[in-house]
Design a protein around this motif. Structure first.
Motif, PDB file in Angstrom:
ATOM      1  N   THR A  96      50.925  41.854 -33.630  1.00  0.00           N
ATOM      2  CA  THR A  96      50.246  42.325 -32.432  1.00  0.00           C
ATOM      3  C   THR A  96      50.160  43.841 -32.377  1.00  0.00           C
ATOM      4  OG1 THR A  96      52.380  41.993 -31.295  1.00  0.00           O
ATOM      5  CG2 THR A  96      50.672  40.341 -30.941  1.00  0.00           C
ATOM      6  N   ASP A  97      49.117  44.311 -31.718  1.00  0.00           N
ATOM      7  CA  ASP A  97      48.853  45.742 -31.585  1.00  0.00           C
ATOM      8  C   ASP A  97      49.805  46.351 -30.558  1.00  0.00           C
ATOM      9  OD1 ASP A  97      47.407  48.098 -30.151  1.00  0.00           O
ATOM     10  OD2 ASP A  97      46.301  47.857 -32.022  1.00  0.00           O
ATOM     11  N   PRO A  98      50.494  47.440 -30.895  1.00  0.00           N
ATOM     12  CA  PRO A  98      51.466  48.037 -29.965  1.00  0.00           C
ATOM     13  C   PRO A  98      50.846  48.511 -28.657  1.00  0.00           C
ATOM     14  CG  PRO A  98      51.742  48.918 -32.185  1.00  0.00           C
ATOM     15  CD  PRO A  98      50.459  48.148 -32.178  1.00  0.00           C
ATOM     16  N   LEU A  99      49.588  48.923 -28.708  1.00  0.00           N
ATOM     17  CA  LEU A  99      48.948  49.490 -27.529  1.00  0.00           C
ATOM     18  C   LEU A  99      48.290  48.436 -26.655  1.00  0.00           C
ATOM     19  CD1 LEU A  99      48.065  52.063 -26.004  1.00  0.00           C
ATOM     20  CD2 LEU A  99      46.000  52.046 -27.417  1.00  0.00           C
ATOM     21  N   THR A 100      47.533  47.527 -27.265  1.00  0.00           N
ATOM     22  CA  THR A 100      46.707  46.592 -26.504  1.00  0.00           C
ATOM     23  C   THR A 100      47.244  45.168 -26.471  1.00  0.00           C
ATOM     24  OG1 THR A 100      45.360  45.917 -28.400  1.00  0.00           O
ATOM     25  CG2 THR A 100      44.703  47.924 -27.230  1.00  0.00           C
ATOM     26  N   GLY A 101      48.184  44.846 -27.335  1.00  0.00           N
ATOM     27  CA  GLY A 101      48.652  43.472 -27.433  1.00  0.00           C
ATOM     28  C   GLY A 101      47.702  42.577 -28.188  1.00  0.00           C
ATOM     29  N   GLY A 102      46.634  43.148 -28.751  1.00  0.00           N
ATOM     30  CA  GLY A 102      45.658  42.369 -29.513  1.00  0.00           C
ATOM     31  C   GLY A 102      46.260  41.823 -30.795  1.00  0.00           C
ATOM     32  N   ILE A 103      45.670  40.748 -31.295  1.00  0.00           N
ATOM     33  CA  ILE A 103      46.172  40.083 -32.491  1.00  0.00           C
ATOM     34  C   ILE A 103      45.621  40.775 -33.746  1.00  0.00           C
ATOM     35  CG2 ILE A 103      46.246  37.916 -33.778  1.00  0.00           C
ATOM     36  CD1 ILE A 103      45.901  36.460 -31.081  1.00  0.00           C
ATOM     37  N   LEU A 138      38.242  23.395 -36.596  1.00  0.00           N
ATOM     38  CA  LEU A 138      37.605  23.535 -35.289  1.00  0.00           C
ATOM     39  C   LEU A 138      37.873  22.296 -34.437  1.00  0.00           C
ATOM     40  CD1 LEU A 138      35.907  25.049 -33.290  1.00  0.00           C
ATOM     41  CD2 LEU A 138      33.848  24.360 -34.533  1.00  0.00           C
ATOM     42  N   GLU A 139      37.758  21.113 -35.016  1.00  0.00           N
ATOM     43  CA  GLU A 139      38.095  19.900 -34.277  1.00  0.00           C
ATOM     44  C   GLU A 139      39.559  19.914 -33.829  1.00  0.00           C
ATOM     45  OE1 GLU A 139      35.094  16.430 -36.030  1.00  0.00           O
ATOM     46  OE2 GLU A 139      37.220  16.444 -36.593  1.00  0.00           O
ATOM     47  N   ALA A 140      40.418  20.522 -34.656  1.00  0.00           N
ATOM     48  CA  ALA A 140      41.840  20.597 -34.335  1.00  0.00           C
ATOM     49  C   ALA A 140      42.155  21.717 -33.345  1.00  0.00           C
ATOM     50  CB  ALA A 140      42.647  20.797 -35.617  1.00  0.00           C
ATOM     51  N   GLY A 141      41.135  22.466 -32.925  1.00  0.00           N
ATOM     52  CA  GLY A 141      41.328  23.535 -31.950  1.00  0.00           C
ATOM     53  C   GLY A 141      42.044  24.747 -32.505  1.00  0.00           C
ATOM     54  N   MET A 142      41.976  24.936 -33.821  1.00  0.00           N
ATOM     55  CA  MET A 142      42.682  26.047 -34.459  1.00  0.00           C
ATOM     56  C   MET A 142      41.772  27.265 -34.604  1.00  0.00           C
ATOM     57  SD  MET A 142      44.835  24.061 -37.390  1.00  0.00           S
ATOM     58  CE  MET A 142      46.184  22.955 -36.952  1.00  0.00           C
ATOM     59  N   CYS A 143      42.359  28.428 -34.424  1.00  0.00           N
ATOM     60  CA  CYS A 143      41.598  29.679 -34.459  1.00  0.00           C
ATOM     61  C   CYS A 143      41.343  30.155 -35.879  1.00  0.00           C
ATOM     62  CB  CYS A 143      42.352  30.765 -33.709  1.00  0.00           C
ATOM     63  SG  CYS A 143      42.567  30.440 -31.954  1.00  0.00           S
ATOM     64  N   LEU A 144      40.184  30.751 -36.077  1.00  0.00           N
ATOM     65  CA  LEU A 144      39.859  31.453 -37.309  1.00  0.00           C
ATOM     66  C   LEU A 144      39.885  32.939 -37.004  1.00  0.00           C
ATOM     67  CD1 LEU A 144      38.792  31.584 -40.257  1.00  0.00           C
ATOM     68  CD2 LEU A 144      36.482  31.468 -39.310  1.00  0.00           C
ATOM     69  N   TYR A 145      40.722  33.681 -37.751  1.00  0.00           N
ATOM     70  CA  TYR A 145      40.796  35.120 -37.485  1.00  0.00           C
ATOM     71  C   TYR A 145      39.455  35.769 -37.842  1.00  0.00           C
ATOM     72  CZ  TYR A 145      42.533  39.713 -36.674  1.00  0.00           C
ATOM     73  OH  TYR A 145      42.697  40.972 -36.128  1.00  0.00           O
ATOM     74  N   GLY A 146      39.012  36.650 -36.961  1.00  0.00           N
ATOM     75  CA  GLY A 146      37.718  37.297 -37.135  1.00  0.00           C
ATOM     76  C   GLY A 146      36.628  36.611 -36.347  1.00  0.00           C
ATOM     77  N   SER A 147      36.883  35.367 -35.918  1.00  0.00           N
ATOM     78  CA  SER A 147      35.935  34.645 -35.074  1.00  0.00           C
ATOM     79  C   SER A 147      36.537  34.381 -33.693  1.00  0.00           C
ATOM     80  CB  SER A 147      35.536  33.312 -35.730  1.00  0.00           C
ATOM     81  OG  SER A 147      34.742  33.522 -36.873  1.00  0.00           O
ATOM     82  N   ASP A 148      37.609  33.613 -33.658  1.00  0.00           N
ATOM     83  CA  ASP A 148      38.199  33.192 -32.394  1.00  0.00           C
ATOM     84  C   ASP A 148      39.308  34.117 -31.909  1.00  0.00           C
ATOM     85  OD1 ASP A 148      36.668  30.648 -32.532  1.00  0.00           O
ATOM     86  OD2 ASP A 148      37.979  30.324 -34.254  1.00  0.00           O
ATOM     87  N   ILE A 149      39.910  34.844 -32.814  1.00  0.00           N
ATOM     88  CA  ILE A 149      40.932  35.835 -32.462  1.00  0.00           C
ATOM     89  C   ILE A 149      40.735  37.078 -33.311  1.00  0.00           C
ATOM     90  CG2 ILE A 149      42.721  34.264 -31.603  1.00  0.00           C
ATOM     91  CD1 ILE A 149      43.966  34.301 -34.402  1.00  0.00           C
ATOM     92  N   ASP A 150      41.102  38.209 -32.768  1.00  0.00           N
ATOM     93  CA  ASP A 150      41.114  39.460 -33.527  1.00  0.00           C
ATOM     94  C   ASP A 150      41.859  40.505 -32.712  1.00  0.00           C
ATOM     95  OD1 ASP A 150      39.370  40.377 -31.596  1.00  0.00           O
ATOM     96  OD2 ASP A 150      37.625  40.503 -32.899  1.00  0.00           O
ATOM     97  N   HIS A 151      41.682  41.766 -33.068  1.00  0.00           N
ATOM     98  CA  HIS A 151      42.464  42.822 -32.428  1.00  0.00           C
ATOM     99  C   HIS A 151      42.117  43.026 -30.965  1.00  0.00           C
ATOM    100  CE1 HIS A 151      38.711  44.834 -33.497  1.00  0.00           C
ATOM    101  NE2 HIS A 151      39.022  45.778 -32.642  1.00  0.00           N
ATOM    102  N   THR A 152      41.019  42.446 -30.490  1.00  0.00           N
ATOM    103  CA  THR A 152      40.649  42.598 -29.082  1.00  0.00           C
ATOM    104  C   THR A 152      41.111  41.427 -28.223  1.00  0.00           C
ATOM    105  OG1 THR A 152      38.491  41.507 -29.243  1.00  0.00           O
ATOM    106  CG2 THR A 152      38.590  43.857 -29.817  1.00  0.00           C
TER     107      THR A 152
END
Length: 482
Positions: A187-194, A339-353
């Motif tokens: 996680t990002d120290p400033l924003t808590g982003g992944i 996607l059916e399993a509800g799992m995130c793909l980094y760069g699509s569903d989660i990222d630094h924001t």
């Protein structure tokens, strides 16, 4: 126009780097200033989440001859919500850069694998005439073999290895038993982003084994090396070893027949190896293989880390199993399965924001770590845990044309004005369910299951329903509770 005041720079305490100023910035709209925080400022009529802007500002602070120079620059064509360029998070096609090959590249070609660039490597998206849907369903019904050797594998050793990893993640490694694994996030120290998501395995051999995303290899390596240098400067004992994909491969066998297929080839009793547990084993005569019961499909499965020069041999024996039908599977099926399993793909569903709380991954912030509040971005993340985030990741079901990453989500109202309330981050037709599924972020007040919204698909509005994740029930091999 967005103006950044000196307050923003003083809060960041960063010199010599270009950073997105989102923790303390001011937006000037219609002659009034609106302070925006790390969380989206939905209530203001003129300014919403900075992540919905097509352009946002970065402030670069450099120092030369004792004089600071401040430069504002634009970051354009950003994908809403995640901040990534539209279409690049899951793009399978020809690119002008040279990509590496895993040790199984020739093996994939022999099996008529359709090779495409992904994460810096050439990997199969599918095989022969079999479509992605057929491969997907075979995995759900039997089992499939995936080459995931492109993933970054790292070993962390040393007396202070636990403190080292806890300084970068939200995980509780102190209370983690030997030979178990956990999903974690940097996680990002400033924003808590992944900054990345990864699997951390605590081995009984005195080291941690990390598996993180190939596309984040450069950033993760820099993060780990800089943290190691900081620890060593304090006299701490930390040693990092980055495993070369040419020397260490990673195979994923996924599906309900996994144990049935693997058991005849290994010297460990798989009936005693449960979900998120790990062991060293011999597989198909190959010693020193690390088997971890986990995967990226929602099915029972294992990931096998092994010597790369033995990967083809093991893959051939798994695919030739007479116990149950095993087929090779590529990136296409892997994406629809996760996607059916509800799992995130980094760069699509989660990222630094996106923070773990916004992403529906609050469970990754361990109870002890919430109390100690000593992980990167703790201030932001704990505030969201207590007060709730302004947006949440949700599942979406629809009919008609499927919504893809970047599609806008609108509120379903009786007025002609279409208010944007979120964006789709991943989407595809579901081979298992028959309709269209997607994940995305919406305002928290609209995140309740059964809420109706509109998706903008090909300039047309498609009605969708918010639903809980996962779309299909997980079938992990877990210990039975008494």
């Amino acid at each position: 126009m967005v103006r950044f005041l000196h307050l923003a720079r003083s809060c960041l305490q960063i010199t010599g780097e270009a950073v997105a100023l989102r923790s303390s910035c001011f937006a000037q709209c219609d002659r009034c200033f609106l302070g925006t925080n790390t969380v989206p400022h939905w209530s203001a009529g003129h300014v919403t989440d900075f992540r919905t802007f097509a352009t946002y500002r970065t402030l670069s602070v450099t120092k030369k001859y004792g004089v600071e120079n401040h430069t504002l620059s634009n970051m354009t064509e950003l994908k809403p919500v995640t901040g990534h360029r539209i279409g690049l998070s899951r793009h399978y096609g020809k690119e002008a850069v040279e990509h590496r090959k895993t040790k199984l590249y020739d093996f994939h070609v022999q099996l008529n694998g359709k090779m495409v660039p992904f994460g810096g490597y050439l990997l199969p998206v599918s095989y022969g005439a079999e479509g992605i849907s057929a491969s997907h369903l075979h995995t759900r019904q039997h089992c499939s073999l995936f080459d995931v050797s492109h993933m970054m594998q790292t070993e962390v050793r040393g007396r202070d290895k636990l403190a080292f990893l806890e300084s970068l993640t939200t995980a509780d490694l102190l209370n983690m038993p030997d030979n178990t694994a956990t999903l974690a996030v940097f996680t990002d120290p400033l924003t808590g982003g992944i900054l990345d998501d990864l699997i951390i395995t605590k081995t009984s051999l005195g080291y941690y084994h990390l598996v993180s995303n190939a596309a984040r290899r450069t950033q993760d390596r820099k993060l780990l090396e800089e943290a190691q240098a900081a620890m060593r400067a304090k006299g701490k004992d930390v040693d990092i070893r980055f495993l070369n994909p040419d020397e260490q491969a990673l195979l994923a066998l996924q599906g309900p027949d996994t144990a049935k297929v693997l058991q005849p080839l290994t010297d460990v009793d798989l009936s005693h190896l449960y979900f998120m547990e790990s062991t060293m084993a011999t597989v198909a005569g190959v010693p020193n293989c690390q088997i971890t019961r986990c995967g990226y499909t929602g099915e029972d499965g294992v990931e096998i880390s092994l010597a790369a020069d033995q990967a083809v041999k093991v893959a051939e024996l798994l695919l030739s199993s007479e116990v149950a039908p095993v087929k090779p599977a590529g990136l296409g099926a892997r994406d629809s399965l996760r996607l059916e399993a509800g799992m995130c793909l980094y760069g699509s569903d989660i990222d630094h924001t996106t923070t773990p709380v916004e992403a529906g991954l609050s469970w990754l912030v361990a109870k002890r770590r919430r109390t100690t509040a000593d992980f990167p971005g703790a201030t932001v993340i704990i505030d969201q845990l207590r007060n709730g985030p302004r947006r949440k990741r949700v599942g979406l079901k629809s009919k008609g044309p499927p919504a893809r990453a970047g599609a806008a989500v609108h509120a379903l109202t009786d007025t002609p004005h279409e208010e944007i309330v979120g964006y789709v981050t991943s989407g595809c037709p579901s081979p298992s369910l028959g309709g269209n599924i997607a994940m995305g972020y919406v305002r928290s007040e609209l995140a309740k299951s059964s809420t109706k919204v509109l998706l903008k698909v090909r300039e047309k509005s498609v009605e969708a329903t918010v639903c809980n994740l996962p779309f299909v029930p997980s079938k992990y091999y877990v210990r039975k509770t008494t």
